[in-house]
Design a protein around this motif. Sequence first.
Motif, PDB file in Angstrom:
ATOM      1  N   GLY A 185      -6.592   6.521  51.559  1.00 42.38           N
ATOM      2  CA  GLY A 185      -4.499   6.173  51.122  1.00 42.38           C
ATOM      3  C   GLY A 185      -4.793   4.623  50.236  1.00 42.38           C
ATOM      4  N   HIS A 186      -5.156   3.848  50.441  1.00 37.80           N
ATOM      5  CA  HIS A 186      -4.967   2.957  50.099  1.00 37.80           C
ATOM      6  C   HIS A 186      -4.768   3.242  48.270  1.00 37.80           C
ATOM      7  N   ARG A 187      -5.131   3.973  47.510  1.00 36.26           N
ATOM      8  CA  ARG A 187      -5.277   4.457  46.667  1.00 36.26           C
ATOM      9  C   ARG A 187      -4.208   4.868  45.511  1.00 36.26           C
ATOM     10  N   PHE A 188      -3.241   5.341  46.816  1.00 37.38           N
ATOM     11  CA  PHE A 188      -2.186   6.092  46.356  1.00 37.38           C
ATOM     12  C   PHE A 188      -0.469   5.090  46.574  1.00 37.38           C
ATOM     13  N   VAL A 189       0.025   4.647  46.037  1.00 43.64           N
ATOM     14  CA  VAL A 189       0.978   3.969  45.830  1.00 43.64           C
ATOM     15  C   VAL A 189       2.311   4.954  46.266  1.00 43.64           C
ATOM     16  N   CYS A 190       3.163   4.281  47.245  1.00 42.24           N
ATOM     17  CA  CYS A 190       4.155   5.855  47.518  1.00 42.24           C
ATOM     18  C   CYS A 190       5.151   4.649  47.652  1.00 42.24           C
ATOM     19  N   CYS A 191       6.460   5.788  47.456  1.00 44.53           N
ATOM     20  CA  CYS A 191       7.548   4.570  47.744  1.00 44.53           C
ATOM     21  C   CYS A 191       9.013   5.546  48.262  1.00 44.53           C
ATOM     22  N   LEU A 192       9.822   5.121  48.866  1.00 42.46           N
ATOM     23  CA  LEU A 192      11.152   5.491  49.220  1.00 42.46           C
ATOM     24  C   LEU A 192      11.870   5.191  48.213  1.00 42.46           C
ATOM     25  N   GLN A 193      12.226   4.815  47.188  1.00 47.67           N
ATOM     26  CA  GLN A 193      12.683   4.335  46.122  1.00 47.67           C
ATOM     27  C   GLN A 193      12.091   4.108  44.840  1.00 47.67           C
TER      28      GLN A 193
ATOM     29  N   PRO B 158      -0.513   5.903  55.571  1.00 47.86           N
ATOM     30  CA  PRO B 158      -2.294   5.556  55.320  1.00 47.86           C
ATOM     31  C   PRO B 158      -2.331   4.666  53.928  1.00 47.86           C
ATOM     32  N   PHE B 159      -1.099   5.022  52.606  1.00 45.59           N
ATOM     33  CA  PHE B 159      -1.029   4.694  51.792  1.00 45.59           C
ATOM     34  C   PHE B 159      -0.002   3.139  51.602  1.00 45.59           C
ATOM     35  N   THR B 160      -0.432   2.884  50.010  1.00 44.51           N
ATOM     36  CA  THR B 160      -0.346   1.078  49.760  1.00 44.51           C
ATOM     37  C   THR B 160       1.460   1.736  49.422  1.00 44.51           C
ATOM     38  N   PRO B 161       2.235   1.022  50.341  1.00 42.36           N
ATOM     39  CA  PRO B 161       4.148   1.111  50.826  1.00 42.36           C
ATOM     40  C   PRO B 161       4.087   0.219  49.275  1.00 42.36           C
ATOM     41  N   MET B 162       5.433   0.094  48.571  1.00 47.68           N
ATOM     42  CA  MET B 162       5.791   0.227  47.622  1.00 47.68           C
ATOM     43  C   MET B 162       7.443   0.061  47.978  1.00 47.68           C
ATOM     44  N   LEU B 163       8.088  -1.089  47.160  1.00 48.03           N
ATOM     45  CA  LEU B 163       9.772  -0.953  47.833  1.00 48.03           C
ATOM     46  C   LEU B 163      10.276  -1.656  47.239  1.00 48.03           C
ATOM     47  N   PHE B 164      11.809  -0.508  45.988  1.00 43.34           N
ATOM     48  CA  PHE B 164      12.783  -1.324  45.043  1.00 43.34           C
ATOM     49  C   PHE B 164      13.441  -2.288  45.314  1.00 43.34           C
ATOM     50  N   MET B 165      13.534  -3.060  44.767  1.00 47.79           N
ATOM     51  CA  MET B 165      14.583  -4.621  44.660  1.00 47.79           C
ATOM     52  C   MET B 165      15.545  -3.885  45.846  1.00 47.79           C
ATOM     53  N   GLY B 166      15.898  -4.556  46.757  1.00 45.54           N
ATOM     54  CA  GLY B 166      17.409  -4.254  47.369  1.00 45.54           C
ATOM     55  C   GLY B 166      17.078  -3.480  48.090  1.00 45.54           C
ATOM     56  N   GLU B 167      16.231  -2.569  48.304  1.00 45.86           N
ATOM     57  CA  GLU B 167      16.681  -1.828  49.495  1.00 45.86           C
ATOM     58  C   GLU B 167      15.820  -2.250  50.578  1.00 45.86           C
ATOM     59  N   GLU B 168      15.372  -3.262  50.713  1.00 43.41           N
ATOM     60  CA  GLU B 168      15.441  -3.610  51.885  1.00 43.41           C
ATOM     61  C   GLU B 168      16.346  -4.255  53.311  1.00 43.41           C
ATOM     62  N   TRP B 169      17.518  -4.382  52.052  1.00 41.26           N
ATOM     63  CA  TRP B 169      18.834  -4.138  52.731  1.00 41.26           C
ATOM     64  C   TRP B 169      19.840  -3.307  52.670  1.00 41.26           C
ATOM     65  N   GLY B 170      19.178  -2.525  51.738  1.00 40.13           N
ATOM     66  CA  GLY B 170      20.409  -0.694  52.045  1.00 40.13           C
ATOM     67  C   GLY B 170      21.570  -1.264  50.772  1.00 40.13           C
ATOM     68  N   ALA B 171      20.732  -2.002  49.273  1.00 44.64           N
ATOM     69  CA  ALA B 171      21.803  -2.038  48.955  1.00 44.64           C
ATOM     70  C   ALA B 171      22.787  -1.539  47.651  1.00 44.64           C
ATOM     71  N   ARG B 172      24.082  -1.671  48.239  1.00 44.29           N
ATOM     72  CA  ARG B 172      24.673  -0.183  47.662  1.00 44.29           C
ATOM     73  C   ARG B 172      25.165  -0.564  45.531  1.00 44.29           C
ATOM     74  N   SER B 173      24.304  -1.977  44.948  1.00 44.47           N
ATOM     75  CA  SER B 173      24.787  -1.844  43.889  1.00 44.47           C
ATOM     76  C   SER B 173      23.602  -0.631  43.363  1.00 44.47           C
ATOM     77  N   PRO B 174      24.680   0.446  42.329  1.00 41.85           N
ATOM     78  CA  PRO B 174      23.823   1.220  42.115  1.00 41.85           C
ATOM     79  C   PRO B 174      22.616   0.615  41.024  1.00 41.85           C
ATOM     80  N   PHE B 175      21.302   1.577  40.550  1.00 43.58           N
ATOM     81  CA  PHE B 175      20.576   1.195  39.442  1.00 43.58           C
ATOM     82  C   PHE B 175      20.549   2.457  38.386  1.00 43.58           C
TER      83      PHE B 175
END
Length: 570
Positions: free
Chosen positions: A364-372, A402-419
């Motif tokens: 699983g670590h060979r797959f980088v997965c994200c929510l955003q 079981p994967f390598t998680p990736m977060l997108f900047m600001g996701e961790e606090w629920g940023a409301r600024s769009p990208f």
Amino acid sequence: MRFDVWAPRATTVEIELPDGRRAMRAGQGGWWSLAAPEAGHGTPYSFVLDGDGPYPDPRSRRQPEGIFGPSMVYDHARYTWSDHDWTGRDLRGSVIYELHVGTFSPEGTFAGAIERLDHLVELGVDLVEVMPVAPVPGGRNWGYDGVDLYAVNETYGGPDGFKSFVDACHGSGLGVVLDVVYNHLGPSGNFLHPFGPYLTGTQGSFWGEAVNLDGPQSDEVRRYFIENALQWLRDYHVDGLRLDAVHALHDRRATHLLAELSAEVDALACALGRPLSLIAESDLNDPRMVTPLEAGGLGMTAQWNDDLHHALHYAVSGESHGYYADFARLSALSKALTSAFVHDGGYSAFRGRAHGGSARGVPGHRFVCCLQNHDQVGNRPRGDRLPLTALKLGAGLLLTSPFTPMLFMGEEWGARSPFLFFSDHVEPSLRESEGARRAREFEGFGYVWDAPDPSSQEAFLRSKLDWNELKNEDHWSLLAWYRDLIALRKALPELSDPRLDRVSVETGPLDRWLVLWRGSLCVIVNFCPDSVTLSIPAGTVLLTSDDRVRAGQSGLLVPGQTVVIYRPVI
């Protein structure tokens, strides 16, 4: 100082230095050279081919006046590093954080990003993935319109600025992954054509001409990109590269460019004595991408896995338009969590054909997965992010997967600024057509394309993170949830175990809830607004997104839209 340039089509090549032009001497294989002892660090120069130009050096290390100006000699040895004790960061067991330098901090520079590294350390991530830093037209861009691929965008701080950022990351215990683009070059300031057959002259993808990887004189073209990759890893001390859209690399050679690059990077890692990672963005769902070279694969350390993103996105948002239609059941999320690829040879309605291959046996670590990520947010017309509740649910599964998680900047606090998508092309024709081009790119995705003008400064400024949001209780609470999840992932070996055959999933009726089993741990996610009671053996709640979780005689009571990490006593 010796100047070298590959220009096999030219009959004369001159170099323009501060004291005038000088003729260069033709050598073997289309290379031209000139010794200029008086030139050194900081000397501006450019090339004139058969009387045309001047053009910047294709391997320019610095473009202080931007993509249309002269190159400047840059001596890597002049920078004093302080990361002598840095031993690298392995991708296995890591959490990645993706950021765009221009919008991550108010300053929009490497120096501004350095000031925010403490936030990332406290969050608990291991690797910072930086979107492309090559020079681009104008003052704002995502980075995928880059040219002069060996240089660093001066708007961000130039080559010394990037080295300072990497140095500071290493000093904080963070590795750095750089996003690089080898499948095309930007439409503005690309002066490779006069020098040689770098491009094929045919449309390789929606984004531009195909790179000449397998045609006549392609040996030097391949070296151009491979040596570029080695430069970032060696001279900038970067720990890994994320390779943009490798499915758009057109290469019919017996040894694919990616396999050749993997072998070169493995050799460099041995020489440097630290791990170096190659992460491919690929929509092929081809397990050969991450199969080691010695087993006949392409040797990538990992690849992005959009299937998990799409399945997670549907589960927490309910959106089922465009490609999400293929993932519009929790059964798709169940398959993604246990098999990595949902499309593993079966039919894809969005593509209208069978797609992918089985990832059985791939850790699983060979797959980088994200929510955003930058694409999944920025390719929406309004660049809108998931709401806080959706992030809470999605993070609960992503960070226990079981994967390598990736977060997108600001996701961790629920940023409301769009990208938003933004660019700053100099040519009026490109500026005026950018919005229409983006609309054409996403025809058939199910969006009403009402995006703001990507060439406007407003689109860029609105995309900057608002760090003051952290003063809001709801945003701070979500940040605490992300921190706790990452800390738990690092504390419990079951959560970082990459063996997919040890993962199992149960789903409830009407797609209301899901239970993910990681060894003796279970992760319970109630997606619906109503409470559910699950018959689970007695045990201990290790972490929950809602304090109202209760254990009763009939089972575990899980409130609506809640994540529970639980260890039964069996």
